[in-house]
Design an enzyme around this catalytic site. Structure first.
Site, PDB file in Angstrom:
ATOM      1  N   SER A   1       0.810  -1.212   0.000  1.00 50.39           N
ATOM      2  CA  SER A   1       0.000   0.000   0.000  1.00 50.39           C
ATOM      3  C   SER A   1       0.848   1.269   0.000  1.00 50.39           C
ATOM      4  O   SER A   1       1.579   1.521  -0.942  1.00 50.39           O
ATOM      5  CB  SER A   1      -0.957  -0.031   1.187  1.00 50.39           C
ATOM      6  OG  SER A   1      -2.168   0.615   0.869  1.00 50.39           O
TER       7      SER A   1
ATOM      8  N   LYS B   1     -21.895  16.723   9.682  1.00 46.77           N
ATOM      9  CA  LYS B   1     -20.679  16.828  10.494  1.00 46.77           C
ATOM     10  C   LYS B   1     -20.351  15.523  11.215  1.00 46.77           C
ATOM     11  O   LYS B   1     -19.190  15.182  11.402  1.00 46.77           O
ATOM     12  CB  LYS B   1     -20.842  17.963  11.518  1.00 46.77           C
ATOM     13  CG  LYS B   1     -19.620  18.204  12.388  1.00 46.77           C
ATOM     14  CD  LYS B   1     -18.420  18.601  11.542  1.00 46.77           C
ATOM     15  CE  LYS B   1     -17.210  18.884  12.422  1.00 46.77           C
ATOM     16  NZ  LYS B   1     -16.022  19.209  11.620  1.00 46.77           N
TER      17      LYS B   1
END
Length: 327
Positions: free
Chosen positions: A154, A206
Site C-alpha cells: 500500500s 458533520k
C-alpha cells in the site's frame, strides 16, 4: 621507708597491657571503617557519574555513537519501517530529511530505501513520493533503489514506485494498491442497552462517521467517493513511477488491493528483481560499503513512544475518524 620506689604489681601491668590492646583494636577498627567508607564513597561517586552519562545520552542524541556520512564511496541506506504516519519513525519529515542528507553527501553513489511497512497515511506517502522524484531530478547521477524485505504494501509501495528500481525477496509481500477506512456500528447495541445517543452539530453531515448513529445512503456514497478519489491518485502515481514495466493492461487486478509474493510481483512488473540490500549495494550500485542515514529519535523519545502510544490516535483509527489509509 615511705619514700622508697615500689615496682608495679603484676596486676597493674596486666591492666596497662589490656588497655593498650584495646586501644590498638579500636584504632584498627577505626582505620577499617574509614577504608570501608572510602570504598563506598568511590562506588557511589562512580554510580552517580554513570547515571549522569546515561542522562546526557538520553537527553542529547548527539552523544550517541552511530553511523555517519563518510568520505569514501558508499551506498546510503534509509529505513522505511512500520506504519507511515506523522510523528512515527516512518513519517515524511524523517524520511525526507534522511533522503536530503544522503543526496547531499559527497560519498553517496546510490541510495537504498529499505522497506518493511504495511503502509499508512496517503498524505505522508505522497509527500515522500514527490520528494524522491524531485531529488532524483536535482541529482541525476544518484539513483534510488527500493528494497522490500518482509512487506512493502500500500503506502509503502506508493513510496517504492518513486524509485528508479524496486527489488524484493522471492517471499516478500508486495502490492496492495488500494485504500481502506474501517469503523464499527453500535446502533443496535445501543438500542438493546437502552442508551440514547445525543450529538449536537452545526453542519448537516458533520457527524457522518459517528459509529453510534445509523448510516445514511448519501453519506456512505460520499465517503466511498473520497476513497475512490484517493485510490485513483494512488494508481496514477504508481503508473507514473513504474511506467511500461507495470503489466496493468494484462492484469487489471493489480489495482484491486491484492498483495503478491516477490516472485509473482516480478512477473507482474511490480518489482525489477530479487535481491537484498547488500546485493543491490554490491551488484547494482557498485558500492558495497553501506552507511545508515535513517533519522532516529533519542532513546528518551523512542521509549516514550513505546510506552505511551497516543490513545487518542488509536481510538480515532478504531472509530474510523483518522481518514483513509493506504494499507
Amino acid at each position: 621507708m615511705s619514700d622508697e620506689w615500689k615496682a608495679p604489681s603484676s596486676s597493674s601491668g596486666n591492666d596497662d597491657q589490656k588497655s593498650w590492646k584495646l586501644l590498638e583494636r579500636t584504632l584498627q577498627a577505626g582505620i577499617q571503617e574509614q577504608r570501608r567508607a572510602r570504598r563506598w564513597g568511590i562506588f557511589f561517586k562512580f554510580l552517580t557519574f554513570t547515571y549522569l552519562l546515561v542522562v546526557l545520552a538520553v537527553l542529547f542524541p548527539a552523544f550517541e555513537l552511530g553511523d555517519s556520512a563518510v568520505e569514501t564511496r558508499h551506498t546510503a541506506v534509509i529505513d522505511v519501517r512500520g506504519v507511515i504516519a506523522d510523528e512515527e519513525a516512518a513519517s515524511a519529515d524523517n524520511i525526507i530529511g534522511a533522503l536530503r542528507e544522503a543526496f547531499e553527501d559527497e560519498g553517496t553513489r546510490g541510495i537504498v530505501l529499505r522497506i518493511n511497512s504495511p503502509g499508512g497515511s496517503p498524505v505522508q506517502s505522497g509527500y515522500i513520493y514527490d520528494e524522491i522524484r524531485r531529488l532524483r531530478g536535482e541529482y541525476p547521477d544518484i539513483k534510488v533503489y527500493a528494497v522490500v524485505t518482509d512487506l512493502g504494501a500500500s503506502g509503502a509501495y506508493y513510496i517504492a514506485s518513486a524509485a528508479d528500481e524496486i527489488y524484493a525477496n522471492k517471499s516478500s509481500l508486495v502490492g496492495s494498491i488500494g485504500v481502506t477506512a474501517a469503523t464499527f456500528g453500535f446502533v443496535e447495541a445501543m438500542d438493546k442497552l437502552g442508551v440514547e445517543r445525543r450529538v449536537y452539530t452545526s453542519g448537516e453531515h458533520k457527524a457522518f462517521l459517528d459509529p453510534f448513529q445509523p448510516q445514511k445512503p448519501e453519506e456512505t456514497q460520499f465517503w466511498q467517493n473520497v476513497l475512490e478519489t484517493t485510490h485513483r491518485q494512488f494508481i496514477e502515481a504508481v503508473k507514473q513511477g513504474r511506467g511500461k514495466r507495470l503489466q496493468f493492461e494484462q492484469h487489471p487486478e493489480l489495482f484491486s488491493g491484492l498483495v503478491w509474493s516477490g516472485e509473482q510481483a516480478l512477473e507482474l512488473g511490480l518489482v525489477d528483481g530479487l535481491a537484498s540490500t547488500g546485493e543491490v549495494a554490491r551488484r547494482v550500485i557498485g558500492a558495497p560499503e553501506t552507511v545508515d542515514f535513517t533519522i532516529k529519535g533519542s532513546p528518551l523519545e523512542r521509549l516514550s513512544k513505546e510506552l505511551g502510544a497516543s490513545v487518542a490516535d488509536r481510538l480515532a483509527m478504531w472509530m474510523g475518524l483518522s481518514g483513509p489509509a493506504l494499507k
